[in-house]
Design an enzyme around this catalytic site. Sequence first.
Site, mmCIF file in Angstrom:
data_model
loop_
_atom_site.group_PDB
_atom_site.id
_atom_site.type_symbol
_atom_site.label_atom_id
_atom_site.label_comp_id
_atom_site.label_asym_id
_atom_site.label_seq_id
_atom_site.Cartn_x
_atom_site.Cartn_y
_atom_site.Cartn_z
ATOM 1 N N THR A 70 3.850 -7.750 7.821
ATOM 2 C CA THR A 70 3.015 -6.563 7.242
ATOM 3 C C THR A 70 1.467 -6.549 7.776
ATOM 4 O O THR A 70 0.959 -7.805 7.980
ATOM 5 C CB THR A 70 2.626 -6.675 5.706
ATOM 6 N N GLU A 114 -0.804 -6.469 5.790
ATOM 7 C CA GLU A 114 -1.730 -7.242 4.813
ATOM 8 C C GLU A 114 -2.193 -8.688 5.670
ATOM 9 O O GLU A 114 -3.049 -9.298 5.060
ATOM 10 C CB GLU A 114 -0.692 -7.369 3.669
ATOM 11 N N TYR A 155 -0.057 -12.157 -2.037
ATOM 12 C CA TYR A 155 1.021 -11.492 -1.153
ATOM 13 C C TYR A 155 0.991 -11.843 0.370
ATOM 14 O O TYR A 155 1.769 -11.978 1.103
ATOM 15 C CB TYR A 155 0.987 -9.787 -1.490
ATOM 16 N N LYS A 201 3.441 -13.743 2.780
ATOM 17 C CA LYS A 201 3.762 -13.039 4.011
ATOM 18 C C LYS A 201 3.525 -13.718 5.368
ATOM 19 O O LYS A 201 4.281 -13.682 6.442
ATOM 20 C CB LYS A 201 3.480 -11.598 3.995
HETATM 21 P P1 NAP Z 1 10.002 -1.931 -2.400
HETATM 22 O O1 NAP Z 1 10.080 -0.657 -2.259
HETATM 23 O O2 NAP Z 1 9.217 -2.738 -3.353
HETATM 24 O O3 NAP Z 1 11.395 -2.698 -2.051
HETATM 25 C C1 NAP Z 1 11.736 -4.193 -2.420
HETATM 26 C C2 NAP Z 1 12.920 -4.394 -2.434
HETATM 27 O O4 NAP Z 1 12.989 -6.091 -2.502
HETATM 28 C C3 NAP Z 1 13.899 -3.743 -3.490
HETATM 29 O O5 NAP Z 1 15.015 -3.451 -3.193
HETATM 30 C C4 NAP Z 1 13.646 -4.998 -4.707
HETATM 31 O O6 NAP Z 1 14.474 -4.902 -5.510
HETATM 32 C C5 NAP Z 1 13.803 -6.310 -3.733
HETATM 33 N N1 NAP Z 1 13.515 -7.684 -4.133
HETATM 34 C C6 NAP Z 1 12.263 -7.852 -5.079
HETATM 35 N N2 NAP Z 1 12.370 -9.017 -5.207
HETATM 36 C C7 NAP Z 1 13.471 -9.678 -4.897
HETATM 37 C C8 NAP Z 1 14.314 -10.885 -5.185
HETATM 38 N N3 NAP Z 1 13.643 -11.980 -5.850
HETATM 39 N N4 NAP Z 1 15.474 -11.064 -4.752
HETATM 40 C C9 NAP Z 1 16.160 -10.080 -3.995
HETATM 41 N N5 NAP Z 1 15.643 -8.785 -3.716
HETATM 42 C C10 NAP Z 1 14.362 -8.777 -4.428
HETATM 43 O O7 NAP Z 1 9.270 -2.358 -0.836
HETATM 44 P P2 NAP Z 1 9.408 -1.646 0.671
HETATM 45 O O8 NAP Z 1 8.201 -0.636 0.816
HETATM 46 O O9 NAP Z 1 10.606 -0.890 0.818
HETATM 47 O O10 NAP Z 1 9.108 -2.651 1.824
HETATM 48 C C11 NAP Z 1 10.388 -3.198 2.307
HETATM 49 C C12 NAP Z 1 9.834 -4.518 2.861
HETATM 50 O O11 NAP Z 1 8.684 -4.353 3.833
HETATM 51 C C13 NAP Z 1 8.981 -5.510 1.959
HETATM 52 O O12 NAP Z 1 9.292 -6.667 2.324
HETATM 53 C C14 NAP Z 1 7.472 -5.073 2.120
HETATM 54 O O13 NAP Z 1 6.825 -6.439 1.549
HETATM 55 C C15 NAP Z 1 7.443 -4.944 3.351
HETATM 56 N N6 NAP Z 1 6.350 -3.970 4.046
HETATM 57 C C16 NAP Z 1 6.304 -2.962 3.228
HETATM 58 C C17 NAP Z 1 5.323 -1.925 3.787
HETATM 59 C C18 NAP Z 1 5.192 -0.541 3.259
HETATM 60 O O14 NAP Z 1 4.019 -0.068 3.534
HETATM 61 N N7 NAP Z 1 6.002 0.003 2.497
HETATM 62 C C19 NAP Z 1 4.372 -2.361 4.750
HETATM 63 C C20 NAP Z 1 4.497 -3.513 5.376
HETATM 64 C C21 NAP Z 1 5.458 -4.347 4.908
HETATM 65 P P3 NAP Z 1 14.709 -4.045 -6.860
HETATM 66 O O15 NAP Z 1 15.112 -2.578 -6.468
HETATM 67 O O16 NAP Z 1 15.615 -4.786 -7.704
HETATM 68 O O17 NAP Z 1 13.014 -4.441 -7.414
HETATM 69 O O1 G4F Z 2 -0.723 1.614 -2.242
HETATM 70 P P1 G4F Z 2 -1.300 0.373 -2.307
HETATM 71 O O2 G4F Z 2 -0.929 -0.389 -3.540
HETATM 72 O O3 G4F Z 2 -0.766 -0.500 -1.094
HETATM 73 P P2 G4F Z 2 -1.291 -1.906 -0.201
HETATM 74 O O4 G4F Z 2 -2.148 -2.715 -1.253
HETATM 75 O O5 G4F Z 2 -2.024 -1.370 1.176
HETATM 76 O O6 G4F Z 2 0.271 -2.380 0.031
HETATM 77 C C1 G4F Z 2 1.102 -1.767 0.596
HETATM 78 O O7 G4F Z 2 0.985 -1.752 2.059
HETATM 79 C C2 G4F Z 2 1.034 -3.115 2.749
HETATM 80 C C3 G4F Z 2 0.998 -2.980 4.197
HETATM 81 O O8 G4F Z 2 -0.294 -2.900 4.511
HETATM 82 C C4 G4F Z 2 2.515 -3.658 2.317
HETATM 83 F F1 G4F Z 2 2.561 -4.910 3.074
HETATM 84 C C5 G4F Z 2 2.613 -3.952 0.791
HETATM 85 O O9 G4F Z 2 3.925 -4.354 0.377
HETATM 86 C C6 G4F Z 2 2.553 -2.429 0.263
HETATM 87 O O10 G4F Z 2 3.325 -1.684 0.680
HETATM 88 O O11 G4F Z 2 -2.812 0.386 -2.099
HETATM 89 C C7 G4F Z 2 -3.349 0.904 -0.994
HETATM 90 C C8 G4F Z 2 -5.168 1.021 -1.304
HETATM 91 C C9 G4F Z 2 -5.590 -0.340 -1.738
HETATM 92 O O12 G4F Z 2 -6.852 -0.559 -1.120
HETATM 93 C C10 G4F Z 2 -5.876 -0.208 -3.314
HETATM 94 O O13 G4F Z 2 -6.919 -0.745 -3.566
HETATM 95 O O14 G4F Z 2 -5.303 2.049 -2.420
HETATM 96 C C11 G4F Z 2 -5.972 1.232 -3.211
HETATM 97 N N1 G4F Z 2 -5.856 1.937 -4.633
HETATM 98 C C12 G4F Z 2 -6.980 2.716 -5.191
HETATM 99 N N2 G4F Z 2 -6.372 3.135 -6.346
HETATM 100 C C13 G4F Z 2 -4.890 1.924 -5.212
HETATM 101 C C14 G4F Z 2 -5.216 2.501 -6.645
HETATM 102 N N3 G4F Z 2 -3.733 1.324 -5.216
HETATM 103 C C15 G4F Z 2 -2.742 1.172 -6.237
HETATM 104 N N4 G4F Z 2 -1.660 0.663 -6.043
HETATM 105 N N5 G4F Z 2 -3.343 2.077 -7.420
HETATM 106 C C16 G4F Z 2 -4.202 2.631 -7.691
HETATM 107 O O15 G4F Z 2 -4.487 3.018 -8.710
#
Ligand code: NAP
Ligand code: G4F
Length: 351
Positions: free
Chosen positions: A132, A134, A156, A160
Amino acid sequence: MKIALITGVTGQDGSYLAELLLEKDYQVHGIIRRSSSYNLDRLDEIHIEGVKKNENFHLHYGDMTDSMNVIRLISETQPDEIYNLAAQSHVKVSFDMPEYTADVDGVGTLRILEAVRILKLSEKTRIYQASTSELYGKVQEVPQSETTPFYPRSPYGVAKMYGFWITKNYRESYNMFAVNGILFNHESERRGEEFVTRKITLAAARIAYGKQEKLYLGNLDAKRDWGYAKDYVECMWLMLQHDTPEDFVIATGEMHTVREFVEKTFLEVGINIKWEGEGVNEIGIDLKTGKTIIKVEEKYFRPAEVEQLMGDPSKAEDLLKWDSKKTSFDELIKKMVAFDIKKKNLEVYES
Ligand code: NAP
Ligand code: G4F
């Protein structure tokens, strides 16, 4: 027929990736957690409980904290490719559950790698680790690339970071095809409702239809590089088809503020926002009605914030021929808003 194992298959990315691999004629195995309520909604296109919808798609109960379960599932499925997407993926929640986040997101990655090694599958099985942006946290340069130093800002991010290095370490120590996709934020109609983009698109739809009065947010000035999840899962697959195991940054190369995301989203539903005040006292007013519809709330701020993220996707563009501009920022917002407006069950939401 290639066999893939996806951890986190019920999540945003897992569900899109499963669909993509099935289209490519893979046999797909997904790991799901046991839950007291139904948690397979995102798999609706490919799975209906109790119905044989797709004979190449199989679900197995498991958890990243259970080593024996991880070993057994990898042993039984003998995958050619493992996509480790399971994670406690919410940054703010990781401050409340740091140990659990470390266990799932950090040690969980080790469990996958070590299982493949113990089972002597290192030569057969390719592993994708969901890394990520992050990791860059307090960014050391702009934009961030594969060579930018890391500075994570949350439990987190730190968990990671372990996942990133242990993947690289297994690659270098045991010659495994194990790679990190350093993905920047990617969103979609399936994005979890507690992430900022989906929280905003859902609220805009509800406010426009009189189902919600106000939207409460945290840091409006945070900047992110937001892409479309469907485009990003394609790149996960491309990384595992590449000749050599390498880490890649996946991003759009554009950065926008949360404030901008709010303004564009509300414009999509016909609402013009005027901002007034500062910091926690800032409010967003509907220009037409004069009503306050956005408020800032302290509880959504993080103990340490990642102020800005913007990736440099050139390596993926050059080597994987991945198109970082496939879905624009404006198109992403349009897709999410259109979906949320169509949702028939826009339940009444108390403000
Ligand atoms: P997500 O929607 O939060 O999905 C997370 C998945 O992990 C869900 O299927 C969840 O299951 C499962 N999970 C959580 N805890 C677990 C455990 N203890 N054992 C087995 N499964 C578990 O995340 P996403 O947005 O699809 O992201 C996929 C991956 O990419 C994650 O690793 C995230 O950290 C990483 N990532 C995401 C982003 C982004 O912007 N979306 C960016 C960079 C990296 P449940 O449905 O049961 O909760
Ligand atoms: O949508 P967010 O919670 O995503 P964040 O923290 O960037 O993390 C996501 O992206 C990562 C990749 O860079 C992944 F690795 C991670 O698993 C996840 O998918 O927040 C985005 C931004 C932050 O700066 C937060 O402080 O939005 C700001 N924010 C402002 N108001 C908020 C809110 N975030 C959330 N969740 N809720 C709010 O009300």
